[in-house]
Design an enzyme around this catalytic site. Sequence first.
Site, PDB file in Angstrom:
ATOM      1  N   LYS A  51       0.178   4.237  -0.209  1.00 10.35           N
ATOM      2  CA  LYS A  51      -0.441   5.415   0.443  1.00 10.35           C
ATOM      3  C   LYS A  51      -0.244   6.665  -0.428  1.00 10.35           C
ATOM      4  CE  LYS A  51      -0.131   3.097   4.855  1.00 10.35           C
ATOM      5  NZ  LYS A  51       0.002   3.143   6.301  1.00 10.35           N
ATOM      6  N   HIS A  61      -9.389   0.979   5.396  1.00 10.22           N
ATOM      7  CA  HIS A  61      -8.076   1.209   6.001  1.00 10.22           C
ATOM      8  C   HIS A  61      -8.233   2.118   7.226  1.00 10.22           C
ATOM      9  CE1 HIS A  61      -3.947   2.408   6.634  1.00 10.22           C
ATOM     10  NE2 HIS A  61      -3.619   1.325   5.969  1.00 10.22           N
ATOM     11  N   GLY A  97       2.805   2.279  10.894  1.00 11.29           N
ATOM     12  CA  GLY A  97       3.730   3.395  10.724  1.00 11.29           C
ATOM     13  C   GLY A  97       4.445   3.785  12.009  1.00 11.29           C
ATOM     14  N   GLU A 142      -6.600   4.528   8.223  1.00 11.54           N
ATOM     15  CA  GLU A 142      -6.453   5.964   7.942  1.00 11.54           C
ATOM     16  C   GLU A 142      -7.754   6.529   7.371  1.00 11.54           C
ATOM     17  OE1 GLU A 142      -2.847   5.420   5.707  1.00 11.54           O
ATOM     18  OE2 GLU A 142      -1.910   4.776   7.579  1.00 11.54           O
ATOM     19  N   SER A 182       3.754  -2.079  10.347  1.00  6.00           N
ATOM     20  CA  SER A 182       5.214  -2.121  10.523  1.00  6.00           C
ATOM     21  C   SER A 182       5.827  -3.458  10.120  1.00  6.00           C
ATOM     22  CB  SER A 182       5.599  -1.749  11.962  1.00  6.00           C
ATOM     23  OG  SER A 182       5.210  -0.421  12.238  1.00  6.00           O
ATOM     24  N   ASN A 236       0.875  -1.175   0.000  1.00  2.91           N
ATOM     25  CA  ASN A 236       0.000   0.000   0.000  1.00  2.91           C
ATOM     26  C   ASN A 236       0.911   1.223   0.000  1.00  2.91           C
ATOM     27  OD1 ASN A 236      -1.752   2.065   0.521  1.00  2.91           O
ATOM     28  ND2 ASN A 236      -2.383   1.340   2.550  1.00  2.91           N
ATOM     29  N   GLU A 241      -4.930  -5.048  10.661  1.00  2.00           N
ATOM     30  CA  GLU A 241      -3.909  -4.017  10.861  1.00  2.00           C
ATOM     31  C   GLU A 241      -4.191  -3.303  12.178  1.00  2.00           C
ATOM     32  OE1 GLU A 241      -2.112  -2.785   6.794  1.00  2.00           O
ATOM     33  OE2 GLU A 241      -3.834  -1.497   7.176  1.00  2.00           O
TER      34      GLU A 241
HETATM   35  P1  13P Z   1       3.241   0.398   7.722  1.00  2.00           P
HETATM   36  O1  13P Z   1       3.771  -0.886   7.119  1.00  2.00           O
HETATM   37  O2  13P Z   1       3.947   1.612   7.244  1.00  2.00           O
HETATM   38  O3  13P Z   1       3.115   0.300   9.209  1.00  2.00           O
HETATM   39  O4  13P Z   1       1.726   0.545   7.152  1.00  2.00           O
HETATM   40  C1  13P Z   1       0.864  -0.513   7.241  1.00  2.00           C
HETATM   41  C2  13P Z   1      -0.359  -0.184   6.493  1.00  2.00           C
HETATM   42  O5  13P Z   1      -1.120   0.666   6.891  1.00  2.00           O
HETATM   43  C3  13P Z   1      -0.613  -0.898   5.231  1.00  2.00           C
HETATM   44  O6  13P Z   1      -1.899  -0.668   4.762  1.00  2.00           O
END
Ligand code: 13P
Length: 251
Positions: free
Chosen positions: A11, A94, A172, A96, A212, A9, A166
Amino acid sequence: MRQCYIAGNWKMHKTRPQSADLAKELVAALKDGSNKYLVAPSFTNLEAVAAVIKGTNIRLGAQNCACEEEGAHTGEVSVLQLKDLGVQTIILGHSERRHSYKEDDALINKKLKLALKHGFEVILCIGELLEEREAGKANAVCETQTVQGLAGVSEAELANVVIAYEPVWAIGTGKTATPEDAEAVHAFVRGLIAKQYSQAAADKIVIQYGGSVKPDNAAELMAKENIDGALVGGASLKTETFAPIAKWNAK
Ligand code: 13P
């Protein structure tokens, strides 16, 4: 046996040329990989990446879609437009989107059903906040997000759904769930699918872990019985970090 599914992803990172360059590197790096692969660039970069990965073993994913097919929805992107670009998979729910953009389970469910109706594979993201985990509510939160996210989805349609667990506190942050903690939630979610659908559906559904994931922790996580791959954020932005995760193969 479930196929290991590794998704990147990207982002809101990278310009069009940067996305195309990364896609080119990944095509070369993963061409002999035996897992299922996906990259999800920003909407603006989908066409450029589509041209690079066409005919390869890497699928094209979008990071979101609108809950309506078309109409007066300024700033939204429709499933019809995504299909036209060659998108095969849509990531929905997601954290976010849930937390920064206030998407709730009902909206996510509406998007998910629309995406399935148009033949997309959907990666439905679920996961608890740190305070929810600390209050012992991780399973309950994941149950609500799974059940409500999949409301009205038939067992036949479920074949096009992947779940990504997740934990929000691991995204992150550099904090990964321990393989044991992640496995416990994955097993719980698979049990829910058995209860809501059937044991056969539960045995088949792919449940990715995200939060992560890095080259040095991916193998330990994906070795767990109910962890069928990864949804990778930060580490998916570079071939050196994504390829070692993607090429993992021990099952
Ligand atoms: P990170 O791997 O940067 O923690 O992000 C995970 C994520 O949100 C994938 O959709």
